[in-house]
Motif scaffolding. Structure first.
Motif, PDB file in Angstrom:
ATOM      1  N   UNK A   1      38.820  -1.648 153.634  1.00  0.00           N
ATOM      2  CA  UNK A   1      37.675  -0.879 153.143  1.00  0.00           C
ATOM      3  C   UNK A   1      36.407  -1.658 153.476  1.00  0.00           C
ATOM      4  N   UNK A   2      35.456  -0.985 154.100  1.00  0.00           N
ATOM      5  CA  UNK A   2      34.184  -1.660 154.367  1.00  0.00           C
ATOM      6  C   UNK A   2      33.286  -1.554 153.138  1.00  0.00           C
ATOM      7  N   UNK A   3      32.954  -2.717 152.580  1.00  0.00           N
ATOM      8  CA  UNK A   3      31.972  -2.758 151.496  1.00  0.00           C
ATOM      9  C   UNK A   3      30.626  -2.926 152.191  1.00  0.00           C
TER      10      UNK A   3
ATOM     11  N   UNK B   1      44.993   1.898 157.717  1.00  0.00           N
ATOM     12  CA  UNK B   1      43.823   2.757 157.484  1.00  0.00           C
ATOM     13  C   UNK B   1      42.560   1.910 157.395  1.00  0.00           C
ATOM     14  N   UNK B   2      41.469   2.468 157.918  1.00  0.00           N
ATOM     15  CA  UNK B   2      40.142   1.868 157.758  1.00  0.00           C
ATOM     16  C   UNK B   2      39.283   2.911 157.047  1.00  0.00           C
ATOM     17  N   UNK B   3      38.654   2.504 155.956  1.00  0.00           N
ATOM     18  CA  UNK B   3      37.902   3.451 155.134  1.00  0.00           C
ATOM     19  C   UNK B   3      36.452   2.984 155.005  1.00  0.00           C
ATOM     20  N   UNK B   4      35.530   3.914 155.176  1.00  0.00           N
ATOM     21  CA  UNK B   4      34.105   3.579 155.026  1.00  0.00           C
ATOM     22  C   UNK B   4      33.368   4.797 154.489  1.00  0.00           C
ATOM     23  N   UNK B   5      32.229   4.577 153.844  1.00  0.00           N
ATOM     24  CA  UNK B   5      31.433   5.704 153.380  1.00  0.00           C
ATOM     25  C   UNK B   5      30.574   6.243 154.530  1.00  0.00           C
ATOM     26  N   UNK B   6      30.214   7.536 154.420  1.00  0.00           N
ATOM     27  CA  UNK B   6      29.454   8.193 155.478  1.00  0.00           C
ATOM     28  C   UNK B   6      28.271   8.959 154.905  1.00  0.00           C
ATOM     29  N   UNK B   7      27.069   8.580 155.348  1.00  0.00           N
ATOM     30  CA  UNK B   7      25.905   9.432 155.110  1.00  0.00           C
ATOM     31  C   UNK B   7      25.568   9.964 156.490  1.00  0.00           C
ATOM     32  N   UNK B   8      24.669   9.259 157.192  1.00  0.00           N
ATOM     33  CA  UNK B   8      24.517   9.495 158.626  1.00  0.00           C
ATOM     34  C   UNK B   8      25.732   8.939 159.344  1.00  0.00           C
ATOM     35  N   UNK B   9      26.234   7.811 158.831  1.00  0.00           N
ATOM     36  CA  UNK B   9      27.519   7.306 159.323  1.00  0.00           C
ATOM     37  C   UNK B   9      27.475   6.015 160.113  1.00  0.00           C
ATOM     38  N   UNK B  10      26.491   5.127 159.869  1.00  0.00           N
ATOM     39  CA  UNK B  10      26.417   3.934 160.720  1.00  0.00           C
ATOM     40  C   UNK B  10      27.452   2.874 160.373  1.00  0.00           C
TER      41      UNK B  10
ATOM     42  N   UNK C   1      42.244  -4.967 151.930  1.00  0.00           N
ATOM     43  CA  UNK C   1      41.272  -5.952 152.401  1.00  0.00           C
ATOM     44  C   UNK C   1      39.878  -5.342 152.327  1.00  0.00           C
ATOM     45  N   UNK C   2      38.923  -6.162 151.952  1.00  0.00           N
ATOM     46  CA  UNK C   2      37.536  -5.695 151.904  1.00  0.00           C
ATOM     47  C   UNK C   2      36.736  -6.375 153.007  1.00  0.00           C
ATOM     48  N   UNK C   3      36.074  -5.580 153.836  1.00  0.00           N
ATOM     49  CA  UNK C   3      35.178  -6.151 154.849  1.00  0.00           C
ATOM     50  C   UNK C   3      33.834  -6.320 154.169  1.00  0.00           C
ATOM     51  N   UNK C   4      33.441  -7.581 154.014  1.00  0.00           N
ATOM     52  CA  UNK C   4      32.325  -7.910 153.126  1.00  0.00           C
ATOM     53  C   UNK C   4      30.955  -7.845 153.804  1.00  0.00           C
ATOM     54  N   UNK C   5      30.535  -6.647 154.196  1.00  0.00           N
ATOM     55  CA  UNK C   5      29.184  -6.496 154.757  1.00  0.00           C
ATOM     56  C   UNK C   5      28.114  -6.720 153.683  1.00  0.00           C
ATOM     57  N   UNK C   6      28.553  -6.680 152.417  1.00  0.00           N
ATOM     58  CA  UNK C   6      27.610  -6.944 151.324  1.00  0.00           C
ATOM     59  C   UNK C   6      27.140  -8.403 151.324  1.00  0.00           C
ATOM     60  N   UNK C   7      27.897  -9.259 152.004  1.00  0.00           N
ATOM     61  CA  UNK C   7      27.515 -10.679 152.037  1.00  0.00           C
ATOM     62  C   UNK C   7      26.516 -11.014 153.144  1.00  0.00           C
TER      63      UNK C   7
ATOM     64  N   UNK D   1      38.112 -10.044 153.182  1.00  0.00           N
ATOM     65  CA  UNK D   1      38.640 -10.638 151.945  1.00  0.00           C
ATOM     66  C   UNK D   1      39.854  -9.857 151.454  1.00  0.00           C
ATOM     67  N   UNK D   2      40.947 -10.570 151.190  1.00  0.00           N
ATOM     68  CA  UNK D   2      42.132  -9.921 150.623  1.00  0.00           C
ATOM     69  C   UNK D   2      41.901  -9.706 149.131  1.00  0.00           C
ATOM     70  N   UNK D   3      41.836  -8.459 148.704  1.00  0.00           N
ATOM     71  CA  UNK D   3      41.566  -8.136 147.300  1.00  0.00           C
ATOM     72  C   UNK D   3      42.892  -8.113 146.546  1.00  0.00           C
ATOM     73  N   UNK D   4      43.311  -9.305 146.100  1.00  0.00           N
ATOM     74  CA  UNK D   4      44.639  -9.447 145.496  1.00  0.00           C
ATOM     75  C   UNK D   4      44.757  -8.662 144.185  1.00  0.00           C
ATOM     76  N   UNK D   5      43.763  -8.831 143.312  1.00  0.00           N
ATOM     77  CA  UNK D   5      43.861  -8.160 142.008  1.00  0.00           C
ATOM     78  C   UNK D   5      43.766  -6.639 142.134  1.00  0.00           C
ATOM     79  N   UNK D   6      42.954  -6.178 143.047  1.00  0.00           N
ATOM     80  CA  UNK D   6      42.854  -4.728 143.277  1.00  0.00           C
ATOM     81  C   UNK D   6      44.187  -4.210 143.821  1.00  0.00           C
ATOM     82  N   UNK D   7      44.750  -4.943 144.780  1.00  0.00           N
ATOM     83  CA  UNK D   7      46.032  -4.561 145.363  1.00  0.00           C
ATOM     84  C   UNK D   7      47.103  -4.478 144.276  1.00  0.00           C
ATOM     85  N   UNK D   8      47.166  -5.521 143.432  1.00  0.00           N
ATOM     86  CA  UNK D   8      48.193  -5.559 142.381  1.00  0.00           C
ATOM     87  C   UNK D   8      47.978  -4.448 141.363  1.00  0.00           C
TER      88      UNK D   8
END
Lengths: 414, 258
Positions: free
Chosen positions: A391-393, A244-253, A92-98, A77-84
Motif C-alpha cells: 500500500x502506498x502511503x 497487489x499494489x494499492x494506492x489512492x486516486x484523485x487525478x492519480x499521480x 507492506x507500506x511504501x512510506x512516501x509520507x517520509x 515498511x513491513x506492517x507487522x501489527x497491521x498484518x497480524x
C-alpha cells in the motif's frame, strides 16, 4: 551504466499499450484540449522534456536532489501489527509520507522545477487541493531561487489552513480561488488561466497525472520512482513480486507512480481507490470511475463526473486532495483495458482507516492515503498469509488532524 | 460561400457575443433582436459551461448565472429555433468541447444544421484536436471556426490554411475581458494569416470601446465583443436589451466608417 531516473516513453510494456501516438493518447484518452494561446508552450515543454529526460547531467542532478534533499529512497515498511490484526496477506507500506514535505508530491515537483529551470523559467505556478502539492512546489521554488504562486480553492484553504501557512512561510503567494465550487478543479482552472496570461517566464508545475499532454506522461515518469523502488525493495525482502499494489486516486499521480513498473506483470493486481465521499449513490462523491462518464475537461479526455449536458459536477470528499471530478487519462485507459481496478472508498471508511493505522502502527497517514489503507483492510483478510500487498502511503496526516477531529465531533485549535 | 463569409462582404463586421440564458432565455432573445436591429452582422451565442476556462470574470459570472437559472443546451436549441423565424444573420455557437462531446458530437452538430446555426467556436479545441469535431461539421455544413493567438507564431500558416467561416484572432494573452490597451502586433498576425488564406479575420478579446473597435477594424475584417456586452446585461438584467442595442449601434458606427 547510469540508469535514467525517469521512465522512458514506451509504446508498450509487455503488450499493455501505454501511449499510442505523439499527441499523448492512452487509448482514446488524453490529448491536448487547450486554448491556442498555450499550444506553443506545451510543445516547447514536450521538446524540452524529451531533450532532458535521458540527459545524464539532468538525471544526476535530479537523482542527487531526490536522495540528498527529499530523502529517497523511501522505506518499504513491513506492517507487522497491521498484518497480524487483519490475519491475511502480508502488508507492506511504501512510506512516501517520509519524504521531505511529507508526501509523494515532491518527486514530481523536483523534476518539473529542474526542467523549468533548464528551460530558463524563473517563476513556478501550481494548483493545490490538500496543499501538499502547493507546499512541495513552494519548497522547490525556495530551493531553486524561483518565485512561486499557488492557487487554492477557498474551501480547501479553510480545510487545510496549516498547509496555507507553510506555503507562505516558504515564500509563496497563495491565491484564494472562489469561483465555481472553490475546490481543486477551480484551482486548476485558475492556474491554467494564469499560465495563459503569463507564459514567457512561467512554468505551470501541474501536480497530478492529468491535464494536456505532455503533463500526464511527465508526472507519471517523475512519480514512477515509487514503483521502481517498490519493485527492487520487495524483490530484496521477499524474493518475489507483490500480489497487489494499492494506492489512492484523485487525478492519480501517486497511483500511476506506484503502478507503472508493475503494469507488465499481470500477476500483480493494481488497485486504485477513489474517494466516494458520502457514497457513490449520493451526489456528494468524487468517485469518477464509479459515477462519471467520458468527457473532455482541463485539457484531456477521460472519465469525468458530469451531468446530462456535460456540466462538470460539484464533487465532494472529506479529502481535499481527492476532491477532483476527473481521473488521469492513463488510469482511464488502465480501467478500460481491465489492467487496473478502481474501487470507491467512503469518508467513513477512510476515517476509520486513518484512526486504525495511527493506533496499530503508530503512523498517521494522510486522509487521501487512508482511502488506500481502507481497501487493504478489506481485501487482506480474504487473502492467504503467503500473499503480499503493498500500500502506498502517499502522505502524512498531520495536516488532516483538525478536520478528522471535526468529523468526529471534536473541535481542536492549535 | 458560407453564410458567415458573406456577412463580411458588405464591409467590416461587428460580432457581439451573448451568453444564452443570462439572466433568462426571454431576455437573451430580446437582446439578440435588439442587436440585430442595430446592425450586428453575426452573433456569437455562448452556451454556458460550468467551468469556462477561457473566460474572464465577467463572462464566467454570466455562465454561472445562466446555469443557476436552469438553462440547458436543449433550451438554447429551442430558443434558436424560435429566433430563426425572423432572424437571418449568421449565428454561431461558442462553447466548450465537453458541452458538444457530452451531448453526442454528431447529434449536437446535426442539430446545429437543423436550427440553422452557421458555425461553432470551441476555445479548448486547438488545431491538433479539431478532428474530434471537424468530420461532423463538414458533413452537416457547420463552419468550425479556428483561432490564432499572440503566441501562435509559426502555427498561423497551418491554422489559417484550413480555417473556415472566419479566423478568430485572439488579441492578447490571457482570458476574455475588457482591456485598456492591446499591445500585440495584430497587423503582423493578420498579415501572416492573409498570406495563407482568404477567410476574413475577426479580432476578439479585450475590445470594449468604439475607439478600440475602430482601430481593430483598420487591421482586420471584423470585431468581436463579449465582456463589454455581458457587462451591460449584468448591470441592467431584463432591462438590458435597449442598452445593448445602443451599444451595438455605437460600435457599428465606429467601424462602418471603414
Amino acid at each position: 551504466m547510469k540508469v535514467s531516473i525517469v521512465a522512458r516513453h514506451k509504446s508498450s510494456v509487455n503488450g499493455i499499450n501505454t501511449m499510442t501516438n505523439e499527441a499523448g493518447r492512452f487509448g482514446i484518452y488524453g490529448g491536448q484540449y487547450i486554448p491556442e494561446t498555450l499550444m506553443n508552450t506545451v510543445i516547447e515543454l514536450e521538446q524540452a522534456y524529451n531533450r532532458f529526460k535521458d540527459d545524464p547531467d539532468f538525471n544526476a542532478e535530479l537523482s542527487a536532489l531526490l536522495n540528498e534533499y527529499a530523502g529517497r529512497p523511501s522505506r518499504l515498511y513491513y506492517a507487522r501489527r497491521m498484518t497480524e490484526s487483519l490475519g491475511g496477506a502480508k502488508i507492506y507500506l511504501k512510506r512516501e509520507d517520509l519524504n521531505h514535505t511529507g508526501a509523494h508530491k515532491i518527486n514530481n515537483v523536483l523534476g518539473q522545477a529542474l526542467l523549468a529551470k533548464r528551460m530558463g523559467k524563473t517563476r513556478l505556478i501550481a494548483e493545490t487541493g490538500a496543499g501538499q502539492h502547493g507546499v512541495a512546489t513552494a519548497t522547490a521554488a525556495a530551493l531553486m531561487g524561483m518565485s512561486c504562486v499557488v492557487f487554492m480553492g477557498e474551501e480547501d484553504m479553510k480545510r487545510q489552513a496549516l498547509n496555507v501557512y507553510r506555503m507562505r512561510l516558504l515564500g509563496a503567494d497563495v491565491v484564494a480561488v472562489s469561483t465555481g465550487t472553490g475546490t481543486l478543479k477551480d484551482a486548476v482552472s485558475k492556474a491554467f488561466a494564469e499560465w495563459t496570461s503569463r507564459i514567457s517566464d512561467t512554468h505551470y508545475c501541474l501536480g497530478s497525472a492529468m491535464g494536456p499532454h505532455p503533463f500526464p506522461a511527465i508526472v507519471r515518469d517523475f512519480q514512477s520512482v515509487i514503483s521502481r523502488e517498490i519493485r527492487a525493495q520487495i524483490l530484496e525482502r521477499e524474493g518475489r513480486l507483490p500480489d497487489a499494489v494499492i494506492a489512492c486516486v484523485g487525478g492519480g499521480s501517486n497511483a500511476i507512480g506506484s503502478f507503472w513498473h508493475f503494469i507488465g506483470d499481470e500477476g500483480v493486481r493494481l488497485i486504485g481507490c477513489e474517494a466516494a465521499g458520502r457514497g457513490v449513490d449520493t451526489f456528494e462523491t468524487a468517485a469518477t470511475i464509479a459515477t462519471g462518464r467520458v468527457g473532455i475537461f482541463h485539457g484531456f479526455k477521460s472519465y469525468f463526473c458530469q451531468d446530462k449536458f456535460g456540466q462538470i459536477a460539484p464533487v465532494y470528499s472529506i479529502s481535499a486532495g481527492l476532491d477532483y471530478p476527473g481521473i488521469g487519462p492513463e488510469h482511464a485507459h488502465l480501467h478500460d483495458t481491465g489492467r487496473a481496478e478502481y474501487v470507491p472508498v467512503t469518508d467513513e471508511e477512510a476515517v476509520s482507516a486513518f484512526e486504525y493505522l495511527s493506533r496499530t502502527e503508530g503512523i498517521i497517514p494522510a486522509i487521501e492515503s487512508a482511502h488506500a489503507l481502507s481497501c487493504a483492510m478489506k481485501i487482506a483478510p480474504e487473502m492467504s498469509r503467503e500473499n503480499i500487498i503493498v500500500v502506498t502511503v502517499s502522505g502524512r496526516g498531520d495536516k488532516d488532524c483538525a478536520a478528522i477531529a471535526r468529523y468526529r465531533g471534536e473541535n481542536i485549535s492549535e | 460561400m458560407s453564410k458567415i463569409r458573406e456577412a463580411f462582404s458588405g464591409g467590416k463586421a461587428f460580432i457581439p457575443f451573448i451568453t444564452c440564458g443570462d439572466p433568462d432565455i426571454t431576455t437573451t432573445k430580446r437582446v439578440i433582436h435588439e442587436a440585430v436591429r442595430n446592425g450586428a452582422d453575426i452573433i456569437e451565442l455562448g452556451i454556458p459551461f460550468s467551468d469556462p476556462t477561457a473566460e474572464g470574470e465577467v463572462i464566467q459570472s454570466a455562465n454561472y448565472r445562466a446555469l443557476k437559472n436552469g438553462v440547458t443546451t436543449d433550451k438554447i436549441f429551442d430558443m434558436v429555433r424560435d429566433l430563426r423565424r425572423d432572424i437571418n444573420i449568421p449565428l454561431v455557437f461558442m462553447t466548450y468541447a465537453n458541452v458538444v462531446f457530452s451531448y453526442g458530437s454528431e447529434k449536437f452538430i446535426s442539430t446545429c444544421r437543423d436550427i440553422e446555426i452557421d458555425g461553432l467556436i470551441l476555445p479548448d479545441v486547438p488545431f491538433e484536436e479539431k478532428d474530434e469535431f471537424l468530420p461532423f461539421c463538414k458533413s452537416y455544413g457547420v463552419d468550425l471556426v479556428s483561432m490564432v493567438a499572440p503566441t501562435s507564431e509559426d502555427r498561423i500558416a497551418m491554422i489559417s490554411r484550413e480555417a473556415e467561416g472566419f479566423l478568430y484572432v485572439v488579441s492578447s494573452l490571457g482570458v476574455t475581458g475588457v482591456r485598456e490597451r492591446i499591445t500585440t502586433d495584430l497587423a503582423a498576425i493578420v498579415g501572416a494569416a492573409r498570406k495563407n488564406s482568404d477567410v476574413p479575420c475577426a479580432i476578439g478579446f479585450g475590445i470594449s470601446t468604439p475607439e478600440q473597435a475602430r482601430k481593430m477594424s483598420e487591421i482586420a475584417d471584423g470585431v468581436i465583443v463579449g465582456s463589454a456586452v455581458m457587462r451591460i446585461i449584468a448591470r441592467y438584467g431584463n432591462e438590458s436589451p435597449r442598452y445593448v442595442g445602443e451599444y451595438v449601434k455605437s460600435m457599428q458606427d465606429a467601424i462602418r466608417k471603414f
